[in-house]
Scaffold this motif. Structure first.
Motif, PDB file in Angstrom:
ATOM      1  N   VAL A 208      -9.064   1.827  -1.683  1.00  0.00           N
ATOM      2  CA  VAL A 208      -7.836   1.740  -2.473  1.00  0.00           C
ATOM      3  C   VAL A 208      -8.187   1.389  -3.919  1.00  0.00           C
ATOM      4  O   VAL A 208      -9.320   1.023  -4.228  1.00  0.00           O
ATOM      5  N   ARG A 209      -7.178   1.487  -4.796  1.00  0.00           N
ATOM      6  CA  ARG A 209      -7.333   1.027  -6.175  1.00  0.00           C
ATOM      7  C   ARG A 209      -5.968   0.598  -6.693  1.00  0.00           C
ATOM      8  O   ARG A 209      -4.932   1.054  -6.185  1.00  0.00           O
ATOM      9  N   PRO A 210      -5.923  -0.278  -7.691  1.00  0.00           N
ATOM     10  CA  PRO A 210      -4.642  -0.703  -8.261  1.00  0.00           C
ATOM     11  C   PRO A 210      -3.895   0.505  -8.834  1.00  0.00           C
ATOM     12  O   PRO A 210      -4.500   1.430  -9.369  1.00  0.00           O
TER      13      PRO A 210
ATOM     14  N   LEU B 166       0.833  -1.207   0.000  1.00  0.00           N
ATOM     15  CA  LEU B 166       0.000   0.000   0.000  1.00  0.00           C
ATOM     16  C   LEU B 166       0.866   1.255   0.000  1.00  0.00           C
ATOM     17  O   LEU B 166       1.964   1.271   0.565  1.00  0.00           O
ATOM     18  N   SER B 167       0.364   2.298  -0.642  1.00  0.00           N
ATOM     19  CA  SER B 167       0.993   3.626  -0.594  1.00  0.00           C
ATOM     20  C   SER B 167      -0.126   4.666  -0.773  1.00  0.00           C
ATOM     21  O   SER B 167      -1.198   4.349  -1.283  1.00  0.00           O
ATOM     22  N   VAL B 168       0.154   5.899  -0.351  1.00  0.00           N
ATOM     23  CA  VAL B 168      -0.857   6.954  -0.438  1.00  0.00           C
ATOM     24  C   VAL B 168      -0.929   7.467  -1.874  1.00  0.00           C
ATOM     25  O   VAL B 168       0.081   7.800  -2.483  1.00  0.00           O
ATOM     26  N   SER B 169      -2.138   7.527  -2.420  1.00  0.00           N
ATOM     27  CA  SER B 169      -2.342   7.954  -3.807  1.00  0.00           C
ATOM     28  C   SER B 169      -2.104   9.458  -3.966  1.00  0.00           C
ATOM     29  O   SER B 169      -2.309  10.243  -3.035  1.00  0.00           O
ATOM     30  N   THR B 170      -1.696   9.835  -5.159  1.00  0.00           N
ATOM     31  CA  THR B 170      -1.585  11.268  -5.464  1.00  0.00           C
ATOM     32  C   THR B 170      -2.962  11.926  -5.498  1.00  0.00           C
ATOM     33  O   THR B 170      -3.083  13.142  -5.406  1.00  0.00           O
TER      34      THR B 170
ATOM     35  N   PHE C 113      -1.366  -1.359  -4.377  1.00  0.00           N
ATOM     36  CA  PHE C 113      -2.566  -0.530  -4.384  1.00  0.00           C
ATOM     37  C   PHE C 113      -2.245   0.844  -3.773  1.00  0.00           C
ATOM     38  O   PHE C 113      -1.373   0.966  -2.903  1.00  0.00           O
ATOM     39  N   GLU C 114      -2.959   1.860  -4.259  1.00  0.00           N
ATOM     40  CA  GLU C 114      -2.792   3.210  -3.711  1.00  0.00           C
ATOM     41  C   GLU C 114      -4.024   3.588  -2.902  1.00  0.00           C
ATOM     42  O   GLU C 114      -5.153   3.254  -3.270  1.00  0.00           O
ATOM     43  N   ILE C 115      -3.786   4.298  -1.792  1.00  0.00           N
ATOM     44  CA  ILE C 115      -4.852   4.632  -0.846  1.00  0.00           C
ATOM     45  C   ILE C 115      -5.530   5.918  -1.273  1.00  0.00           C
ATOM     46  O   ILE C 115      -4.890   6.962  -1.395  1.00  0.00           O
TER      47      ILE C 115
END
Length: 595
Positions: free
Chosen positions: A45-47, A11-15, A54-56
Motif C-alpha cells: 500500500v501507499r498513502p 484501505l481502498s484499491v488504488s487506481t 492508504f491505497e492498495i
C-alpha cells in the motif's frame, strides 16, 4: 521494510492496481482461510493523500476476502501492509503487476493496459522486459495491441477472438480493422480469422483505387474494375506508386511550408510503432510521419517526436545540461571506409563461388536494399480455381518440398513461403544458416527459392516447360473447376472432337454447352459406356501450347511464341556478334507476333 497493521476502513484499491476496474474478484477460494486465520501475506500500500488512509497497490483479492469475512464479525479487521512511498507511480504499478503476475496470469489486454501506463511513466521497453522477465519482443508484441480498435481488444480479452487473429489484426490499418469488425459483428457475415485473415489482409497484389491520394481522372495507367463493378484496382503497382509518391512529395512540401519541423516518410518495409513516439505541437518541433503501407494506403501522423527526444526536451526544461555526442567519424570518412571494405569483400567473393552462391540465396530469401524478390502470387479470387490449384498433386509436392527446406533452415514450419517480399534484419542469420549446409542442401534450397519466385504466365515458364519436357498429363486432369470455366461453344466442340472423335463432335455440334461438357466428361471418365480417353490435356495447357481457333487471345500461346522468338533472336545475334536488342530494333520487317 516494516509491516504495519492497517484497519480495513482505512484501505481502498488504488487506481494504479492493474486489476482495478474489472469486476469484483472471485474470492471463494481464499475466503475460508481468511475467515479462519486472517491475512498472512502482507498487502502493498501507499498513502493516498487522506489522513491515515492508504491505497492498495497489490493485494486486491485479500482485501475483498477480508471485507466479506468482516461482515460476520463484530470487531473491525486489520490487515498486514507494507507501506511504500507515494512519489513514483511507475514503481507502484510495477509492484502491482509483479505481485499479480505471480498469483494469477493476467490476459494480454490487461498487460497491455499496464505496460502502456508504464511507458507513459517513462519506462522503456528494455526496462519493462527486465522487470517482468520477458523478452523485448514479447513486450513489443503486447504493446502492439495498442494498434487495435478498442472493440477488437475487448473481444480478445473476452476470448471471442483467438491470438493468431489478433496478431494479424495488429498489422492491419484502422480502415481494414473497421471493415473486419463490421464482418465480425454481422451475424450473417463471415469474418476471416487466423491464416485466412492474413490472406484477406495481404493476399492480393492488386491495390484498390480507394487508397489513392491523387486524382484518378489524371491517372494514365490502367484501372481494372472487379466483377461487381464496385471496386477498382490498379493493374500495375509500379505506375500506381509513381503517382502515389508524387502526391506524397507534394504534401510533404506543403507540410514543410506550413511550418512543420520535418516530414519523415516511413517505407512499407518498416513498421510504424505508435508507442515509440509522443505528441508534440508544431511550435515545439513536432514532425509529420508519413506511413506507407504495402497495400498502397498512406497514413499521415501529425505532431510526433520520438520518445527519446521528448525525454531530452524534458531534461532541458528542467535545466539539465545535455552534451551532444560527437561521432568518432565524419560522414565522408565513414563513406571512405565503407567503400574500401566493400571492395575488399566483393573481390574476395570472386574467388569463393560456393560462398557467393550462399550469399545470393540468402538475398533471394530475405531481400536487401538492392534486392527485391517476392514469391509468385498463386491464390485466385475464383474459389473453385483456388480450390483446384490447392488440391493439385504438384502443389502438394511443392508444399512437402517447402516443409523440408523450412526444416533445413530452422524456419517456422507454419511459414507460407521461404521467400518473403520484405527486407529486415534476417539476411545475415539466413546466410549463417546456409553456411552450415553442404552444397547439395544449398542447391535444394535454391531450387525451392526459384520455384517460389517463378513468374506466373511468363516466357520463362514456357521455355522451362519445354526444356524439362513437362507432360501435363502427369500433373493435371480435368476437374469441376475446369468445366465450370469453359464458356466458348466452338472450343467445346473442338475439345469433344479431341476426346470423342470428329464423328461425335459433328453429331453434337448444335447441343447446349452443358450437354457438350457432359459428353467430354463422359469420355474422360468412361461413364455412360463411352470409350475412355486417357491422359488428355487441352492444347493451351500442353508444352508447347497451341490454340483451337484463329481468334487468338490465348496467353500461354503468346508467351510461348515470345519465348521462342527471344531464343531465336539470341542465337542469330550470337552468330552475327550483334546485340540482341539491336537486332530487335533493326528488324523492321519482322512478322508481328500472334495476339
Amino acid at each position: 521494510m516494516q509491516i504495519e497493521e492497517i484497519p480495513l476502513d482505512n484501505l481502498s484499491v488504488s487506481t494504479i492496481n492493474m486489476r482495478r476496474g474489472r469486476r469484483k474478484p472471485d474470492v471463494s477460494d481464499i475466503l475460508p482461510s481468511v475467515k479462519a486465520r486472517g491475512v498472512l501475506s502482507p498487502l502493498f500500500v501507499r498513502p493516498n493523500g487522506k489522513p491515515d488512509h492508504f491505497e492498495i497497490l497489490a493485494g486486491k483479492r485479500r482485501y475483498y476476502a477480508s471485507v466479506e469475512a468482516a461482515k460476520d464479525e463484530d470487531d473491525a479487521r486489520e490487515l498486514p501492509c507494507i507501506v511504500l512511498g507515494e512519489e513514483d507511480d511507475a514503481e507502484a504499478l510495477e509492484i502491482s503487476m509483479i505481485e499479480n503476475l505471480l498469483r494469477e496470469d493476467p490476459d494480454e489486454v490487461t498487460q497491455w493496459e499496464s505496460f502502456t501506463r508504464l511507458v507513459k511513466e517513462g519506462r522503456s521497453v528494455e526496462d519493462i522486459a527486465a522487470t517482468f522477465a520477458l523478452t523485448e519482443l514479447q513486450v513489443k508484441r503486447i504493446l502492439a495491441l495498442g494498434n487495435l480498435l478498442p472493440r477488437i481488444r475487448e473481444a480478445y480479452r473476452s476470448e471471442e477472438v483467438d491470438a493468431a487473429t489478433i496478431r494479424h489484426l495488429t498489422l492491419a490499418s484502422k480502415a481494414q480493422q473497421k471493415a473486419w469488425l463490421a464482418l465480425f459483428e454481422d451475424e450473417e457475415a463471415y469474418a476471416p480469422r487466423g491464416s485466412q485473415l492474413k490472406g484477406w489482409l495481404f493476399g492480393g497484389a492488386s491495390i484498390a483505387t480507394s487508397v489513392a491520394l491523387f486524382d484518378l481522372e489524371t491517372y494514365s495507367g490502367q484501372i481494372v474494375a472487379d466483377l461487381f463493378g464496385e471496386d477498382g484496382y490498379f493493374s500495375e503497382s509500379d505506375a500506381f506508386w509513381e503517382a502515389q509518391m508524387a502526391e506524397v512529395e507534394a504534401r510533404k512540401v506543403a507540410y514543410l511550408e506550413a511550418g512543420w519541423a520535418d516530414v519523415v516518410i516511413v517505407p512499407p518495409i518498416e513498421q510504424f510503432c505508435s508507442w515509440e513516439y509522443e505528441r508534440a505541437p508544431k511550435s515545439k518541433g513536432g514532425r509529420v510521419y508519413v506511413q506507407l503501407r504495402a497495400n498502397g494506403e498512406v497514413v499521415f501522423h501529425e505532431g510526433l517526436v520520438s520518445r527519446r527526444e521528448a525525454q531530452a526536451a524534458e531534461r532541458r526544461a528542467r535545466g539539465e545540461e545535455e552534451k551532444p555526442a560527437r561521432p568518432e567519424l565524419t560522414s565522408t570518412l565513414a563513406t571512405y571506409i565503407d567503400l574500401h571494405r566493400h571492395a575488399a569483400v566483393s573481390a574476395g567473393l570472386l574467388g569463393e563461388p560456393s560462398l557467393a552462391l550462399r550469399v545470393m540465396v540468402a538475398h533471394a530469401i530475405a531481400g536487401s536494399p538492392l534486392w527485391s524478390v517476392k514469391p509468385a502470387n498463386t491464390p485466385s479470387r475464383n474459389e473453385k480455381t483456388a480450390a483446384s490449384h490447392a488440391a493439385s498433386p504438384t502443389v502438394q509436392a511443392l508444399a512437402e518440398g517447402r516443409r523440408a527446406v523450412l526444416d533445413l533452415l530452422d524456419f517456422d514450419s507454419e511459414r507460407e513461403t521461404v521467400c518473403e517480399d520484405r527486407y529486415g534484419s534476417d539476411l545475415v542469420p539466413v546466410l549463417h544458416r546456409l553456411l552450415a549446409l553442404d552444397d547439395d542442401e544449398v542447391m535444394r534450397v535454391l531450387a525451392l527459392v526459384m520455384a517460389e519466385t517463378l513468374s506466373i504466365g511468363s516466357e520463362a515458364v514456357e521455355y522451362l516447360g519445354e526444356h524439362l519436357s513437362i507432360d501435363m498429363a502427369d500433373h493435371w486432369q480435368a476437374d469441376e473447376a475446369f468445366f465450370a470455366l469453359l464458356r466458348d461453344k466452338q472450343v467445346l466442340v473442338a475439345l469433344l472432337a479431341e476426346v470423342g472423335g470428329e464423328t461425335v463432335a459433328s453429331a453434337n455440334a448444335t447441343e447446349t454447352g452443358k450437354t457438350l461438357k457432359g459428353l467430354i466428361a463422359d469420355h474422360l471418365t468412361g461413364a455412360n459406356e463411352r470409350p475412355k480417353t486417357e491422359r488428355w490435356v487441352p492444347r493451351w495447357m500442353a508444352f508447347p501450347p497451341s490454340a483451337y481457333t484463329e481468334r487468338g487471345g490465348v496467353a500461354t500461346v503468346a508467351a510461348a511464341q515470345r519465348a521462342k522468338w527471344l531464343v531465336e533472336s539470341e542465337d542469330e545475334s550470337s552468330e552475327s556478334g550483334q546485340d540482341p536488342e539491336e537486332t530487335e530494333l533493326a528488324d523492321d520487317e519482322a512478322e508481328p507476333l500472334a495476339a
